[in-house]
Design an enzyme around this catalytic site. Structure first.
Site, PDB file in Angstrom:
ATOM      1  CD  GLU A   1      10.458  10.899   0.843  1.00  0.00           C
ATOM      2  OE1 GLU A   1       9.524  10.371   1.455  1.00  0.00           O
ATOM      3  OE2 GLU A   1      10.852  10.491  -0.264  1.00  0.00           O
TER       4      GLU A   1
ATOM      5  CG  HIS B   1      10.870   9.014  -4.268  1.00  0.00           C
ATOM      6  ND1 HIS B   1      11.771   7.995  -4.088  1.00  0.00           N
ATOM      7  CD2 HIS B   1      10.075   9.018  -3.173  1.00  0.00           C
ATOM      8  CE1 HIS B   1      11.530   7.407  -2.930  1.00  0.00           C
ATOM      9  NE2 HIS B   1      10.503   8.007  -2.350  1.00  0.00           N
TER      10      HIS B   1
ATOM     11  N   GLY C   1      12.669   3.339   4.064  1.00  0.00           N
ATOM     12  CA  GLY C   1      12.550   1.885   4.135  1.00  0.00           C
ATOM     13  C   GLY C   1      13.493   1.214   5.126  1.00  0.00           C
TER      14      GLY C   1
ATOM     15  N   GLY D   1       5.770   5.700   2.543  1.00  0.00           N
ATOM     16  CA  GLY D   1       5.969   4.628   1.575  1.00  0.00           C
ATOM     17  C   GLY D   1       5.444   3.312   2.103  1.00  0.00           C
ATOM     18  N   GLY D   2       6.328   2.512   2.691  1.00  0.00           N
ATOM     19  CA  GLY D   2       5.982   1.163   3.150  1.00  0.00           C
ATOM     20  C   GLY D   2       4.700   1.095   3.981  1.00  0.00           C
TER      21      GLY D   2
ATOM     22  CB  SER E   1      11.434   4.772   8.577  1.00  0.00           C
ATOM     23  OG  SER E   1      12.287   4.006   7.743  1.00  0.00           O
TER      24      SER E   1
ATOM     25  CG  ASN F   1       5.766   6.850  -3.158  1.00  0.00           C
ATOM     26  OD1 ASN F   1       5.301   6.256  -4.138  1.00  0.00           O
ATOM     27  ND2 ASN F   1       7.052   7.135  -3.043  1.00  0.00           N
ATOM     28  CD1 TRP F   2      -0.158   3.443  -1.670  1.00  0.00           C
ATOM     29  CD2 TRP F   2      -1.397   2.518  -3.296  1.00  0.00           C
ATOM     30  NE1 TRP F   2      -1.470   3.409  -1.243  1.00  0.00           N
ATOM     31  CE2 TRP F   2      -2.255   2.848  -2.220  1.00  0.00           C
ATOM     32  CE3 TRP F   2      -1.963   1.930  -4.426  1.00  0.00           C
ATOM     33  CZ2 TRP F   2      -3.629   2.606  -2.245  1.00  0.00           C
ATOM     34  CZ3 TRP F   2      -3.336   1.687  -4.459  1.00  0.00           C
ATOM     35  CH2 TRP F   2      -4.162   2.020  -3.370  1.00  0.00           C
ATOM     36  CE  LYS F   3       8.685   4.288  -1.551  1.00  0.00           C
ATOM     37  NZ  LYS F   3       9.927   4.140  -0.831  1.00  0.00           N
TER      38      LYS F   3
ATOM     39  CD  GLU G   1      12.250   4.278  -3.523  1.00  0.00           C
ATOM     40  OE1 GLU G   1      11.166   4.272  -4.137  1.00  0.00           O
ATOM     41  OE2 GLU G   1      12.338   4.002  -2.300  1.00  0.00           O
TER      42      GLU G   1
END
Ligand code: PGA
Length: 257
Positions: free
Chosen positions: A173, A99, A179, A240-241, A219, A13-15, A101
């Protein structure tokens, strides 16, 4: 449905990253190169939607194309939104739905998540349904109730037959793990996995419960990927990150292969 047990799933997930097409192309080509020889793994990349046509991810055996969000309507006066039909037309196969976010910053409710899940089934996109508790809910020992409620609401109106013909992934999640560099214990991950299976079995029966892949996100790194899969008994990871750092993402995939 194909057997989800053997093939591990890793979703990037490149966001809202990277900022330029050039960087995105570099990232993608580094990842492609790094995982060339990897087999028996389903790698899905969900870039920002504007990059989708430009990156030309053609759903070959190595990498499949996902989106990070969509609207539930097929077309119309919804400024700024992207429809499931548009995603399909752009060769997207998977779509992340609900998600945290989106829920947290853009006011997505369980009802909206449900409409999106219904729309993805209707348009033959595989939804990657995200569920998870925040820190306060965790501290109040409400994890089980939160997850149960989110899943039951998201799947409202989805029939057993539909799940059989159209795949769905469920990603656990915990919001506090996203993150933050902090992850739940493996026992905690395992207990949520068993809970999700129980919820699915209660609504759809044991066969469906066994078939639906359960993923973990929050994470994930090259260091913890393998333990999360093995000790947490997960079918895959939502990253993600670490997914926008080519080396780290490749390490995650290699750790599972
Ligand atoms: P993270 O994000 O890997 O950066 O924690 C995961 C996610 O939000 O899906």
């Amino acid at each position: 449905m194909e057997n989800s047990k053997s093939k591990k799933i890793v979703i990037a997930n490149w966001k809202m990253n990277p900022s330029t097409l050039t960087e995105a192309r570099e990232l993608l080509s580094a990842v492609k190169k790094g995982i060339k020889k990897i087999e028996n793994m389903e790698v899905i990349i969900a870039p920002p939607v504007i990059l989708i046509p430009q990156l030309k991810i053609n759903n070959n055996d190595n990498i499949k194309l996902g989106a990070q969000n969509m609207h539930w309507k097929e077309k119309g006066a919804y400024t700024g939104e992207i429809s499931p039909v548009m995603l399909k037309d752009a060769m997207v196969k998977y779509v992340i739905i609900g998600h945290s976010e989106r829920r947290q910053y853009f006011g997505e409710t369980d009802e909206m998540v449900n409409l999106k899940v219904l729309a993805s089934f209707k348009n033959k996109l595989t939804p990657i349904l995200c569920v998870g508790e925040n820190l306060e809910e965790k501290n109040m020992e409400k994890v089980q109730d939160i997850i149960k409620n989110q899943i039951e609401k998201a799947l409202n109106g989805i029939l057993e037959k539909q799940i059989e013909t159209n795949k769905i992934f469920i990603a656990y999640e915990p919001i506090w793990a996203i993150g933050s560099g902090i992850t739940p214990t493996f026992d905690e991950i395992l207990s949520v996995k068993l809970l999700i299976k129980k919820i699915l079995a209660g609504v759809y029966g044991r066969n469906i419960a066994e078939e639906v892949p359960i993923l973990y996100g929050g994470s994930v790194t090259g260091q913890n990927a393998r333990d999360i899969i093995e000790k947490g008994s997960m079918n895959g990871l939502l990253v993600g990150g670490s997914s926008v750092k080519a080396g780290e993402f490749i390490n995650i995939i290699r750790a599972l292969s």
